[in-house]
Design a protein around this motif. Sequence first.
Motif, PDB file in Angstrom:
ATOM      1  N   LEU A 183       4.638  16.325  55.361  1.00 51.49           N
ATOM      2  CA  LEU A 183       4.744  15.875  56.325  1.00 51.49           C
ATOM      3  C   LEU A 183       6.031  16.260  57.018  1.00 51.49           C
ATOM      4  O   LEU A 183       7.262  15.830  56.303  1.00 51.49           O
ATOM      5  CB  LEU A 183       4.488  14.195  56.405  1.00 51.49           C
ATOM      6  CG  LEU A 183       3.172  13.766  55.972  1.00 51.49           C
ATOM      7  CD1 LEU A 183       2.971  12.317  55.737  1.00 51.49           C
ATOM      8  CD2 LEU A 183       2.173  14.293  56.928  1.00 51.49           C
ATOM      9  N   THR A 184       6.086  16.235  58.245  1.00 55.60           N
ATOM     10  CA  THR A 184       7.516  16.635  59.068  1.00 55.60           C
ATOM     11  C   THR A 184       7.909  15.120  59.353  1.00 55.60           C
ATOM     12  O   THR A 184       7.199  13.983  59.250  1.00 55.60           O
ATOM     13  CB  THR A 184       7.342  17.246  60.141  1.00 55.60           C
ATOM     14  OG1 THR A 184       6.424  16.610  61.138  1.00 55.60           O
ATOM     15  CG2 THR A 184       6.909  18.863  59.737  1.00 55.60           C
ATOM     16  N   ALA A 185       8.929  15.099  59.912  1.00 55.85           N
ATOM     17  CA  ALA A 185       9.761  13.834  60.479  1.00 55.85           C
ATOM     18  C   ALA A 185       8.660  13.231  61.461  1.00 55.85           C
ATOM     19  O   ALA A 185       8.543  11.676  61.447  1.00 55.85           O
ATOM     20  CB  ALA A 185      10.938  14.089  61.042  1.00 55.85           C
ATOM     21  N   LEU A 198      -4.610   9.020  60.981  1.00 56.30           N
ATOM     22  CA  LEU A 198      -3.395   8.701  61.864  1.00 56.30           C
ATOM     23  C   LEU A 198      -3.350   9.916  62.862  1.00 56.30           C
ATOM     24  O   LEU A 198      -2.385  10.137  63.660  1.00 56.30           O
ATOM     25  CB  LEU A 198      -1.980   9.001  61.001  1.00 56.30           C
ATOM     26  CG  LEU A 198      -1.899   8.097  59.799  1.00 56.30           C
ATOM     27  CD1 LEU A 198      -0.799   8.498  58.938  1.00 56.30           C
ATOM     28  CD2 LEU A 198      -1.764   6.606  60.176  1.00 56.30           C
ATOM     29  N   LYS A 199      -4.440  10.662  63.093  1.00 59.22           N
ATOM     30  CA  LYS A 199      -4.427  11.868  63.883  1.00 59.22           C
ATOM     31  C   LYS A 199      -3.484  12.842  63.786  1.00 59.22           C
ATOM     32  O   LYS A 199      -2.922  13.223  64.856  1.00 59.22           O
ATOM     33  CB  LYS A 199      -4.802  11.201  65.456  1.00 59.22           C
ATOM     34  CG  LYS A 199      -6.075  10.260  65.500  1.00 59.22           C
ATOM     35  CD  LYS A 199      -6.010   9.758  66.938  1.00 59.22           C
ATOM     36  CE  LYS A 199      -7.174   8.697  67.020  1.00 59.22           C
ATOM     37  NZ  LYS A 199      -7.595   8.197  68.398  1.00 59.22           N
ATOM     38  N   LEU A 200      -3.167  13.115  62.622  1.00 56.17           N
ATOM     39  CA  LEU A 200      -2.086  14.105  62.555  1.00 56.17           C
ATOM     40  C   LEU A 200      -2.433  15.334  63.209  1.00 56.17           C
ATOM     41  O   LEU A 200      -3.459  16.142  63.095  1.00 56.17           O
ATOM     42  CB  LEU A 200      -1.586  14.359  60.924  1.00 56.17           C
ATOM     43  CG  LEU A 200      -1.293  12.919  60.068  1.00 56.17           C
ATOM     44  CD1 LEU A 200      -1.085  13.576  58.662  1.00 56.17           C
ATOM     45  CD2 LEU A 200       0.040  12.518  60.939  1.00 56.17           C
ATOM     46  N   GLN A 201      -1.274  15.756  63.858  1.00 56.00           N
ATOM     47  CA  GLN A 201      -1.472  17.277  64.588  1.00 56.00           C
ATOM     48  C   GLN A 201      -0.785  18.530  63.722  1.00 56.00           C
ATOM     49  O   GLN A 201       0.058  18.104  62.658  1.00 56.00           O
ATOM     50  CB  GLN A 201      -0.746  17.175  66.035  1.00 56.00           C
ATOM     51  CG  GLN A 201      -1.371  16.100  66.655  1.00 56.00           C
ATOM     52  CD  GLN A 201      -2.831  16.488  66.959  1.00 56.00           C
ATOM     53  OE1 GLN A 201      -3.042  17.578  67.317  1.00 56.00           O
ATOM     54  NE2 GLN A 201      -3.671  15.425  67.085  1.00 56.00           N
ATOM     55  N   PRO A 202      -1.012  19.386  64.055  1.00 55.91           N
ATOM     56  CA  PRO A 202      -0.126  20.567  63.297  1.00 55.91           C
ATOM     57  C   PRO A 202       1.250  20.502  63.160  1.00 55.91           C
ATOM     58  O   PRO A 202       1.664  20.975  62.101  1.00 55.91           O
ATOM     59  CB  PRO A 202      -0.544  22.039  63.950  1.00 55.91           C
ATOM     60  CG  PRO A 202      -2.001  21.824  64.527  1.00 55.91           C
ATOM     61  CD  PRO A 202      -1.815  20.238  64.980  1.00 55.91           C
ATOM     62  N   GLU A 203       1.822  19.853  64.073  1.00 56.34           N
ATOM     63  CA  GLU A 203       3.435  20.129  64.081  1.00 56.34           C
ATOM     64  C   GLU A 203       3.857  18.711  62.911  1.00 56.34           C
ATOM     65  O   GLU A 203       5.041  18.680  62.821  1.00 56.34           O
ATOM     66  CB  GLU A 203       3.742  19.819  65.635  1.00 56.34           C
ATOM     67  CG  GLU A 203       3.406  18.294  66.203  1.00 56.34           C
ATOM     68  CD  GLU A 203       2.166  18.743  67.081  1.00 56.34           C
ATOM     69  OE1 GLU A 203       1.955  17.948  67.843  1.00 56.34           O
ATOM     70  OE2 GLU A 203       1.521  19.867  66.700  1.00 56.34           O
ATOM     71  N   ASP A 204       2.905  17.855  62.756  1.00 57.92           N
ATOM     72  CA  ASP A 204       3.134  16.774  61.699  1.00 57.92           C
ATOM     73  C   ASP A 204       3.246  17.256  60.331  1.00 57.92           C
ATOM     74  O   ASP A 204       3.520  16.344  59.572  1.00 57.92           O
ATOM     75  CB  ASP A 204       2.101  15.481  62.139  1.00 57.92           C
ATOM     76  CG  ASP A 204       2.017  15.190  63.634  1.00 57.92           C
ATOM     77  OD1 ASP A 204       3.304  15.375  63.954  1.00 57.92           O
ATOM     78  OD2 ASP A 204       1.240  14.655  63.736  1.00 57.92           O
ATOM     79  N   LEU A 205       2.798  18.640  59.903  1.00 61.49           N
ATOM     80  CA  LEU A 205       2.573  18.953  58.715  1.00 61.49           C
ATOM     81  C   LEU A 205       3.762  19.873  58.382  1.00 61.49           C
ATOM     82  O   LEU A 205       4.284  20.621  59.070  1.00 61.49           O
ATOM     83  CB  LEU A 205       1.444  19.840  58.534  1.00 61.49           C
ATOM     84  CG  LEU A 205       0.080  18.921  58.796  1.00 61.49           C
ATOM     85  CD1 LEU A 205      -1.155  19.812  58.559  1.00 61.49           C
ATOM     86  CD2 LEU A 205      -0.199  17.544  57.828  1.00 61.49           C
ATOM     87  N   LEU A 262      11.158  23.681  53.300  1.00 60.58           N
ATOM     88  CA  LEU A 262      12.083  22.245  53.699  1.00 60.58           C
ATOM     89  C   LEU A 262      13.439  22.917  54.108  1.00 60.58           C
ATOM     90  O   LEU A 262      14.047  23.934  53.694  1.00 60.58           O
ATOM     91  CB  LEU A 262      12.364  21.550  52.373  1.00 60.58           C
ATOM     92  CG  LEU A 262      11.149  20.716  52.007  1.00 60.58           C
ATOM     93  CD1 LEU A 262      11.491  20.071  50.533  1.00 60.58           C
ATOM     94  CD2 LEU A 262      10.794  19.701  52.892  1.00 60.58           C
ATOM     95  N   ALA A 263      14.041  22.104  55.025  1.00 62.44           N
ATOM     96  CA  ALA A 263      15.499  22.475  55.765  1.00 62.44           C
ATOM     97  C   ALA A 263      16.455  22.216  54.756  1.00 62.44           C
ATOM     98  O   ALA A 263      17.520  22.450  54.988  1.00 62.44           O
ATOM     99  CB  ALA A 263      15.523  21.810  56.949  1.00 62.44           C
ATOM    100  N   TRP A 264      16.162  21.310  53.789  1.00 62.13           N
ATOM    101  CA  TRP A 264      16.937  20.870  52.645  1.00 62.13           C
ATOM    102  C   TRP A 264      16.686  20.942  51.344  1.00 62.13           C
ATOM    103  O   TRP A 264      15.718  21.278  50.972  1.00 62.13           O
ATOM    104  CB  TRP A 264      17.462  19.330  52.877  1.00 62.13           C
ATOM    105  CG  TRP A 264      17.305  18.980  54.337  1.00 62.13           C
ATOM    106  CD1 TRP A 264      18.302  19.236  55.262  1.00 62.13           C
ATOM    107  CD2 TRP A 264      16.297  18.381  55.165  1.00 62.13           C
ATOM    108  NE1 TRP A 264      17.932  18.818  56.646  1.00 62.13           N
ATOM    109  CE2 TRP A 264      16.492  18.330  56.252  1.00 62.13           C
ATOM    110  CE3 TRP A 264      15.068  18.071  54.576  1.00 62.13           C
ATOM    111  CZ2 TRP A 264      15.663  17.659  57.346  1.00 62.13           C
ATOM    112  CZ3 TRP A 264      14.067  17.535  55.510  1.00 62.13           C
ATOM    113  CH2 TRP A 264      14.451  17.377  57.012  1.00 62.13           C
ATOM    114  N   PRO A 265      17.829  21.309  50.302  1.00 64.58           N
ATOM    115  CA  PRO A 265      17.254  21.223  48.967  1.00 64.58           C
ATOM    116  C   PRO A 265      16.290  20.117  48.702  1.00 64.58           C
ATOM    117  O   PRO A 265      16.520  18.790  49.212  1.00 64.58           O
ATOM    118  CB  PRO A 265      18.653  21.131  48.374  1.00 64.58           C
ATOM    119  CG  PRO A 265      19.736  21.627  49.187  1.00 64.58           C
ATOM    120  CD  PRO A 265      19.207  21.271  50.652  1.00 64.58           C
ATOM    121  N   VAL A 266      15.699  20.213  47.723  1.00 63.44           N
ATOM    122  CA  VAL A 266      14.285  19.329  47.365  1.00 63.44           C
ATOM    123  C   VAL A 266      15.179  17.838  46.841  1.00 63.44           C
ATOM    124  O   VAL A 266      14.971  16.823  47.349  1.00 63.44           O
ATOM    125  CB  VAL A 266      14.001  19.577  46.040  1.00 63.44           C
ATOM    126  CG1 VAL A 266      12.865  18.500  45.626  1.00 63.44           C
ATOM    127  CG2 VAL A 266      13.048  20.783  46.353  1.00 63.44           C
TER     128      VAL A 266
END
Length: 686
Positions: A104-106, A144-151, A274-278
């Motif tokens: 999940l993204t933010a 939650l009706k997640l969209q592609p940008e939510d993944l 991911l934009a950051w280390p785990v």
Amino acid sequence: QAAPAPALAVPAAVGTRRLSKSGKDKLKRFVAKARSLEELAEVEAALDGGPLSERLAARLQLGEADFEERAVAAVPAAPAVPAAPVAPEPLPAGGDAPLAAMALTASGLEKVRRGIESATSESVLAVLDQALLSGDIATLRAMLKLQPEDLQLGLEEESDDEEDALTEASSGTDEGSETDAEDEYDPFATEPADDYDPFATEPAPSADASAAEPAWTTKRPRTARAVAPAEGALGALQGAYDGGSSGSESGSEESGAATGSKKRRKPEPEKKTLAWPVAWAWLMSRTTRHADFRAPQLANDSMYAEAPEADDDREGAMAVALATSLVYAGESSSGYDPKHLARIALVDNHGEVLLDLLVKPRLPLLDCRTHLTGLTREMLEGPRAVDLGEACKRLLHLLRPETLLVGYRLNSDLEALKLFHRPLIDVALLFEVESRKQHQHHPLRWMAEQLLHEVVDEEKPHDALETARLIMRLAKHEAAKPAATTAFAPRPESGKELQVRHIPREWGDKAAAYVSCLSPGASQSLTVKWLLNETDPTDWRGEATLTFPSSRLRDDAFAAATALTDVHVAWQDAPGAPPLGAFLTEQSLIEAFSSFGMVVAARIPRKPLTREPQSFAFVSYLAKEDAQRVASKPEVEVEITPTWKLPLRPRLAKFGHTTDKRLPVRADPTSKEEFAPYDWVHLCKR
């Protein structure tokens, strides 16, 4: 009127005839024009494997031309249903992120949070919780009706129809390896390994990288759902209704062989990382999932970091630590601000200074709180201070939308800056307090002493720059650990001190002498420090510390102090509505309960981190008999508005007075009047 179609002779052999193109068109038109549930129910019963009645065949107007012959093929055995996956182990204490957080993204995490807050029953929460823990993205996507940008990661959509799933499951070819390639990277499957470098762009390699992959890159195989072949005389009709196939695996294979073609697989989407280390993403997940975390709200005057321009090749910091100093400023015409921004400090992950600015006050200064901030009026009004607009511009120049913002009690910092930012780590939420009380957090200096073994003088003002460096060291310490730090006890008492708070300003220069009279035996050398009341800009209150030669003398002095008697009242906040404590005032409580006796004080406790009012209050009586009398009443009505009165059930407070108590004092100790006004001071063991 058209003559009814002849009765359809259904062959005994299953699946020897199926609808032709004209038959399929008739079926689709019938379903589209159906005007009642009964008409659809009859077709649905046939699709479920029941016999085709003459009446239904007549209504569909099916003739011999609407069927076509096909070779009878042996129906293969249904594919073996994969064994049920092993239930995931319970999450270890300390706040590991659930499996679903990996994908999940933010924005997806925000939808999860809104789904939890808007849940209407415990069963919905249970399903949502199970989906989060087990990594069931399909259920989350539906709920939650997640969209592609939510993944967060590249999740390939499932097959458009069941035929694809059945063909892949039963083919037995090497295409299974292609399915494995679609599995997602799971950054939260385990905590970081011991040898993990929290600032490395790639995970630290294991001792034998060729033998096994790191634990957190383990992939979960995807399995196709097994669908039983259609039974009964209408197996062919079911396949036609589903989109043109017979609904069986053999029909799919035969169709592919007849056309001489094979369905082309969708191109595998490019996987996101991911934009950051785990380890740092793990800290961010723990922050946002904490019960006391409140996501920043975007307002009309909010500022936020923007993506750099195409020609901007500056490398932004992965994580920065932020600290601010706040003062009290305001006036009656413009309003009062007890959290007026006065200093901004920003450091990178190495503790190097990125920004350190004094900010000019925008309103008249009322209280610099020098003993807490180290700031003076001369510093804030001097030549080194910059305007707020310039300070914010320089701050945003150093931030990117993906920059991790690390802080301590970040809510107050973000509100003072009017900054909207999503990647957040709050060290106040990372380290739990070993206590029965809720909504507690450790002081920053106590965390440094316990975790970093750095002792900081408690009497020293909080320097914003040193605070930012301390915050970053704590975050790096936690990111490098393989497991979350377990809860630890709050700072222990010194055993020889009593802290006195809420000292009336009317005591003036004699405040130290009056405080000493409260506890005979304490040291006579003490200093009273004054603070302007956040809720009343006209009310100054002092605090001081009494020191005793021994713990026994301190405890005796505490026990001898006569406390007010507290009455406890509580209410229920409506789900989704603002808390009632935001509308109730201490003055309205005093007015409602004063008809039963002398009320000296009333207070509505607030959560330490979010400053939200809790759903209870205390009303303090001078005489114990008055408190007992009101506690016997079934309810007391408190006015919220002229047309709205809230009934509250009073009862004597059962707890308290073990480590702190509120003492009645005269606002003017020199007054000899019988009905001179009372005030109160707060006495705490320290």
